[in-house]
Design an enzyme around this catalytic site. Structure first.
Site, PDB file in Angstrom:
ATOM      1  N   GLY A 134      -9.205   0.530  18.726  1.00  0.00           N
ATOM      2  CA  GLY A 134      -9.540  -0.567  19.622  1.00  0.00           C
ATOM      3  C   GLY A 134      -8.405  -0.816  20.585  1.00  0.00           C
ATOM      4  O   GLY A 134      -7.233  -0.635  20.240  1.00  0.00           O
ATOM      5  N   ILE A 172      11.965  -1.709   0.620  1.00  0.00           N
ATOM      6  CA  ILE A 172      11.251  -0.440   0.454  1.00  0.00           C
ATOM      7  C   ILE A 172      12.184   0.634  -0.095  1.00  0.00           C
ATOM      8  O   ILE A 172      11.831   1.379  -1.015  1.00  0.00           O
ATOM      9  CB  ILE A 172      10.595  -0.025   1.790  1.00  0.00           C
ATOM     10  N   ALA A 182       2.442  -8.558   3.045  1.00  0.00           N
ATOM     11  CA  ALA A 182       0.980  -8.574   3.039  1.00  0.00           C
ATOM     12  C   ALA A 182       0.427  -9.988   2.873  1.00  0.00           C
ATOM     13  O   ALA A 182      -0.545 -10.365   3.541  1.00  0.00           O
ATOM     14  CB  ALA A 182       0.475  -7.671   1.921  1.00  0.00           C
ATOM     15  N   HIS A 239       5.612 -22.522 -25.212  1.00  0.00           N
ATOM     16  CA  HIS A 239       6.712 -21.841 -25.902  1.00  0.00           C
ATOM     17  C   HIS A 239       6.159 -20.754 -26.809  1.00  0.00           C
ATOM     18  O   HIS A 239       5.197 -21.004 -27.524  1.00  0.00           O
ATOM     19  CB  HIS A 239       7.507 -22.839 -26.734  1.00  0.00           C
TER      20      HIS A 239
HETATM   21  P1  FAD Z   1      -1.315  -3.089   8.284  1.00  0.00           P
HETATM   22  O1  FAD Z   1      -1.479  -3.176   6.819  1.00  0.00           O
HETATM   23  O2  FAD Z   1      -0.273  -2.190   8.822  1.00  0.00           O
HETATM   24  O3  FAD Z   1      -2.742  -2.691   8.854  1.00  0.00           O
HETATM   25  C1  FAD Z   1      -2.964  -2.455  10.198  1.00  0.00           C
HETATM   26  C2  FAD Z   1      -4.098  -1.469  10.355  1.00  0.00           C
HETATM   27  O4  FAD Z   1      -4.453  -1.441  11.723  1.00  0.00           O
HETATM   28  C3  FAD Z   1      -3.742  -0.037   9.987  1.00  0.00           C
HETATM   29  O5  FAD Z   1      -4.597   0.454   8.981  1.00  0.00           O
HETATM   30  C4  FAD Z   1      -3.906   0.751  11.285  1.00  0.00           C
HETATM   31  O6  FAD Z   1      -4.511   2.018  11.084  1.00  0.00           O
HETATM   32  C5  FAD Z   1      -4.843  -0.137  12.076  1.00  0.00           C
HETATM   33  N1  FAD Z   1      -4.683   0.004  13.518  1.00  0.00           N
HETATM   34  C6  FAD Z   1      -3.527  -0.050  14.228  1.00  0.00           C
HETATM   35  N2  FAD Z   1      -3.763   0.044  15.539  1.00  0.00           N
HETATM   36  C7  FAD Z   1      -5.108   0.157  15.664  1.00  0.00           C
HETATM   37  C8  FAD Z   1      -5.962   0.292  16.793  1.00  0.00           C
HETATM   38  N3  FAD Z   1      -5.488   0.291  18.039  1.00  0.00           N
HETATM   39  N4  FAD Z   1      -7.292   0.424  16.557  1.00  0.00           N
HETATM   40  C9  FAD Z   1      -7.778   0.417  15.289  1.00  0.00           C
HETATM   41  N5  FAD Z   1      -7.008   0.275  14.202  1.00  0.00           N
HETATM   42  C10 FAD Z   1      -5.697   0.148  14.382  1.00  0.00           C
HETATM   43  N6  FAD Z   1       4.136  -6.239   1.355  1.00  0.00           N
HETATM   44  C11 FAD Z   1       4.007  -7.105   0.327  1.00  0.00           C
HETATM   45  O7  FAD Z   1       3.679  -8.258   0.568  1.00  0.00           O
HETATM   46  N7  FAD Z   1       4.215  -6.708  -0.962  1.00  0.00           N
HETATM   47  C12 FAD Z   1       4.591  -5.452  -1.282  1.00  0.00           C
HETATM   48  O8  FAD Z   1       4.762  -5.131  -2.454  1.00  0.00           O
HETATM   49  C13 FAD Z   1       4.751  -4.507  -0.222  1.00  0.00           C
HETATM   50  N8  FAD Z   1       5.105  -3.227  -0.484  1.00  0.00           N
HETATM   51  C14 FAD Z   1       5.198  -2.338   0.538  1.00  0.00           C
HETATM   52  C15 FAD Z   1       5.564  -1.035   0.234  1.00  0.00           C
HETATM   53  C16 FAD Z   1       5.667  -0.097   1.252  1.00  0.00           C
HETATM   54  C17 FAD Z   1       6.047   1.324   0.905  1.00  0.00           C
HETATM   55  C18 FAD Z   1       5.374  -0.473   2.590  1.00  0.00           C
HETATM   56  C19 FAD Z   1       5.438   0.530   3.696  1.00  0.00           C
HETATM   57  C20 FAD Z   1       5.007  -1.773   2.902  1.00  0.00           C
HETATM   58  C21 FAD Z   1       4.938  -2.717   1.872  1.00  0.00           C
HETATM   59  N9  FAD Z   1       4.605  -4.059   2.136  1.00  0.00           N
HETATM   60  C22 FAD Z   1       4.500  -4.950   1.099  1.00  0.00           C
HETATM   61  C23 FAD Z   1       4.353  -4.550   3.519  1.00  0.00           C
HETATM   62  C24 FAD Z   1       2.840  -4.643   3.778  1.00  0.00           C
HETATM   63  O9  FAD Z   1       2.263  -3.372   3.584  1.00  0.00           O
HETATM   64  C25 FAD Z   1       2.593  -5.126   5.202  1.00  0.00           C
HETATM   65  O10 FAD Z   1       3.278  -6.338   5.414  1.00  0.00           O
HETATM   66  C26 FAD Z   1       1.104  -5.376   5.430  1.00  0.00           C
HETATM   67  O11 FAD Z   1       0.370  -4.199   5.230  1.00  0.00           O
HETATM   68  C27 FAD Z   1       0.862  -5.898   6.842  1.00  0.00           C
HETATM   69  O12 FAD Z   1      -0.503  -6.106   7.017  1.00  0.00           O
HETATM   70  P2  FAD Z   1      -1.197  -6.028   8.454  1.00  0.00           P
HETATM   71  O13 FAD Z   1      -2.637  -6.341   8.209  1.00  0.00           O
HETATM   72  O14 FAD Z   1      -0.434  -6.827   9.415  1.00  0.00           O
HETATM   73  O15 FAD Z   1      -1.030  -4.509   8.936  1.00  0.00           O
HETATM   74  P1  AMP Z   2      14.601  -3.401   5.680  1.00  0.00           P
HETATM   75  O1  AMP Z   2      14.435  -3.702   7.144  1.00  0.00           O
HETATM   76  O2  AMP Z   2      14.730  -4.619   4.805  1.00  0.00           O
HETATM   77  O3  AMP Z   2      13.586  -2.431   5.160  1.00  0.00           O
HETATM   78  O4  AMP Z   2      16.010  -2.668   5.521  1.00  0.00           O
HETATM   79  C1  AMP Z   2      16.370  -1.519   6.235  1.00  0.00           C
HETATM   80  C2  AMP Z   2      17.860  -1.316   6.068  1.00  0.00           C
HETATM   81  O5  AMP Z   2      18.241  -0.056   6.652  1.00  0.00           O
HETATM   82  C3  AMP Z   2      18.717  -2.378   6.746  1.00  0.00           C
HETATM   83  O6  AMP Z   2      19.470  -3.039   5.757  1.00  0.00           O
HETATM   84  C4  AMP Z   2      19.604  -1.593   7.720  1.00  0.00           C
HETATM   85  O7  AMP Z   2      20.925  -2.087   7.741  1.00  0.00           O
HETATM   86  C5  AMP Z   2      19.578  -0.178   7.138  1.00  0.00           C
HETATM   87  N1  AMP Z   2      19.889   0.874   8.140  1.00  0.00           N
HETATM   88  C6  AMP Z   2      19.396   0.999   9.403  1.00  0.00           C
HETATM   89  N2  AMP Z   2      19.902   2.110  10.032  1.00  0.00           N
HETATM   90  C7  AMP Z   2      20.756   2.708   9.142  1.00  0.00           C
HETATM   91  C8  AMP Z   2      21.595   3.885   9.173  1.00  0.00           C
HETATM   92  N3  AMP Z   2      21.674   4.697  10.250  1.00  0.00           N
HETATM   93  N4  AMP Z   2      22.327   4.197   8.064  1.00  0.00           N
HETATM   94  C9  AMP Z   2      22.256   3.401   6.959  1.00  0.00           C
HETATM   95  N5  AMP Z   2      21.494   2.289   6.883  1.00  0.00           N
HETATM   96  C10 AMP Z   2      20.743   1.927   7.941  1.00  0.00           C
END
Ligand code: FAD
Ligand code: AMP
Length: 479
Positions: free
Chosen positions: A122, A192, A327, A451
């Site tokens: 979109g 992460i 999320a 408890h």
């Molecule tokens: P997203 O989940 O990124 O969803 C956006 C969607 O939009 C995507 O599927 C994408 O394909 C779609 N999209 C983008 N542009 C377009 C377009 N132009 N047209 C159609 N579709 C499109 N958060 C937590 O709260 N707890 C956790 O434990 C946690 N663990 C995480 C672990 C990892 C490894 C990572 C990477 C993230 C984690 N997060 C966690 C963060 C969390 O995933 C994000 O904050 C959350 O998914 C954000 O939700 P959102 O709906 O804003 O976007």
């Molecule tokens: P977050 O945004 O919480 O996922 O954390 C990402 C982390 O990556 C931050 O603490 C940054 O300071 C670190 N970071 C970014 N660039 C570099 C780099 N070139 N080398 C080491 N750490 C980095």
């Protein structure tokens, strides 16, 4: 089907799919555009969180923790296991099954709520028009009374470590290793990096975390982050602070990483390298030149407290906008925006959004840290109690960590709660409830806690704020 909707949501992650369901519940004709194709080659809802974020990472964290316990802690309970082995393929298949169950569940919820899922991309144009480019087929222009932008975020890339998803991976690649790397490097000691580093460390990787900043978890309460750093180091994570990665050179099966710290330049070779240096809003292709919404200086879509952009009728939520990239924050913004559209009184309390790191023990927090309150100059009091004083924690073999409250000295209000310990992700919700209800610390002190339970440490920490804890020896500060 007409091409006019009451609400079009772009992005089907936790922000977008929840916004779409809530809008449909409120009686609006709603479509959600989502372009994601999952690793099975099928269109998928659920966004980053369900497909390559929260859920798959937690599945691997849980599997790897079971392995880790079988390797060590089981023996303390008198449980003997034979020769331990790890089938990474089976572990990954289980994770994929969990993901498919949940993403399929969202598709069923769309059907049940009559949300139209448009599979493709979109793009917002002027006048709340949306160009929809299907994954298969021709472009169409759709119109809506309201558009909700929920396109989420993507991993930040850094020039010194270009991701190829084989040797150098981002978080998505780190969820897909088919074998346990012998030596694993992680760039970034954020949420992460620590979670993914923990998964592979528990399974036997020798993990080094390189973090440019010289403070560990700077946003977390210092007492908690100091303790967490000690515990994670003891578990085997080699966390190097003040270590900035400046270059990397790939070989066939390894990568040599150069980083600098206060002692100069160093090199280290890893079998795999995870780049976990943060996420950035995903605006590519989302906005046409004439869309009219404003971006802020960090490229987030600018919104007000109720997620309105500068264009009337266009909203933006989740990782696309300011605030923590979490999320549950995206979910609540999704609900709020649907209700704003319906003219309801609604809000997200940004002061009470919990944060969690799913390491072991977990780290969780809500509200202000002690350092933040100290800096404000307002008088405050602290109640902090270790899990080592909790019967349930000891019975479970989980004595590490603590619960800490930061309390306004004048009003007795809870300003923040911080937990390092077992089930911190669950316990923190008690702090969220307390803060939402404007609880005083006395309110928590007067409550009855079951408890034995881990929650009793929450109770004791509340009591400790006024030197009333029973199960730890406290000496009153001299005024
Ligand atoms: P997203 O989940 O990124 O969803 C956006 C969607 O939009 C995507 O599927 C994408 O394909 C779609 N999209 C983008 N542009 C377009 C377009 N132009 N047209 C159609 N579709 C499109 N958060 C937590 O709260 N707890 C956790 O434990 C946690 N663990 C995480 C672990 C990892 C490894 C990572 C990477 C993230 C984690 N997060 C966690 C963060 C969390 O995933 C994000 O904050 C959350 O998914 C954000 O939700 P959102 O709906 O804003 O976007
Ligand atoms: P977050 O945004 O919480 O996922 O954390 C990402 C982390 O990556 C931050 O603490 C940054 O300071 C670190 N970071 C970014 N660039 C570099 C780099 N070139 N080398 C080491 N750490 C980095």
């Amino acid at each position: 089907m007409s091409d006019k909707y009451d609400v079009i949501v772009i992005g089907g992650g936790p922000g977008g799919y929840v916004a779409a369901i809530r809008a449909a519940q409120l009686g609006y004709k709603t479509a959600c555009i989502e372009k994601r194709i999952n690793k099975q080659g099928k269109p998928a809802l659920g966004g980053t969180c369900l497909n390559v974020g929260c859920i798959p990472s937690k599945a691997l964290l849980d599997s790897s923790w079971k392995y880790h316990e079988a390797e060590g802690a089981f023996a303390d309970h008198g449980i003997k296991v034979g020769k331990l082995d790890i089938d990474v393929k089976a572990m990954q298949e289980r994770k994929d099954k969990v993901v498919l169950q949940l993403t399929g569940g969202v598709a069923s919820l769309f059907q049940a709520n009559k949300v139209t899922w448009l599979q493709g991309s979109g793009q917002l144009k002027a006048n709340k028009q949306v160009v929809f480019t299907p994954n298969e087929g021709d472009e169409q222009t759709l119109e809506a009374d309201n558009v909700i932008l929920a396109a989420g975020s993507v991993p930040v890339e850094i020039p010194p470590a270009e991701v190829d998803q084989k040797i150098i991976v981002d978080s998505t690649g780190a969820l897909e290793f088919d074998a346990v790397p012998k030596k694993l490097g992680v760039i970034g000691a954020g949420i992460i990096g620590l979670e993914l580093g923990s998964v592979w460390s528990r399974l036997g990787s020798e993990v080094t975390v390189l973090e440019a900043v010289d403070t560990f978890l700077p946003a977390v309460d210092k007492q908690i982050s100091k303790e967490a750093q000690k515990l994670f180091t003891k578990q085997g994570l080699d966390i190097k602070l003040g270590a900035r990665v400046t270059a990397s050179k790939k070989n066939k099966n390894s990568v040599r990483v150069t980083y600098t710290d206060k002692d100069g330049e160093h090199e280290e070779t890893f079998d795999r390298l995870i780049v976990a240096v943060g996420r950035r809003p995903y605006t590519e292709g989302l906005l046409s030149q004439d869309a009219g919404v404003t971006l802020d200086e960090r490229n987030f879509i600018y919104v007000d407290n109720q997620c309105r952009t500068d264009v009337p009728g266009v909203y933006a939520i989740g990782d696309l906008v300011r605030g923590p990239a979490l999320a549950h924050k995206a979910i609540e913004e999704g609900v709020m925006v649907a209700e704003v559209i319906a003219g309801e009184h609604t809000q997200v309390n940004y002061d009470a959004v919990p944060g969690v790191i799913y390491t072991h023990p977990e780290v969780a927090w809500v509200g202000k840290t002690e350092e933040e309150v100290k800096e404000s100059g307002e008088p405050y009091k602290i109640g902090a109690v270790p899990f080592a004083a909790n019967g349930r924690a000891l019975a479970a073999g989980e004595p590490a960590g603590l619960v800490k409250f930061v309390v306004d000295e004048k009003t007795d209000r809870v300003l923040g709660m911080h937990v390092l310990g077992p089930q911190a992700s669950e316990l923190i919700q008690q702090g969220v409830v307390a803060m939402e209800f404007g609880a005083s610390i006395e309110d928590l002190q007067l409550m009855v806690f079951g408890h034995p339970s881990l929650s009793e440490t929450v109770h004791e920490a509340a009591l400790a704020a006024d030197y009333k804890a029973i199960h730890v020896a406290q000496r009153r500060r001299k005024k």
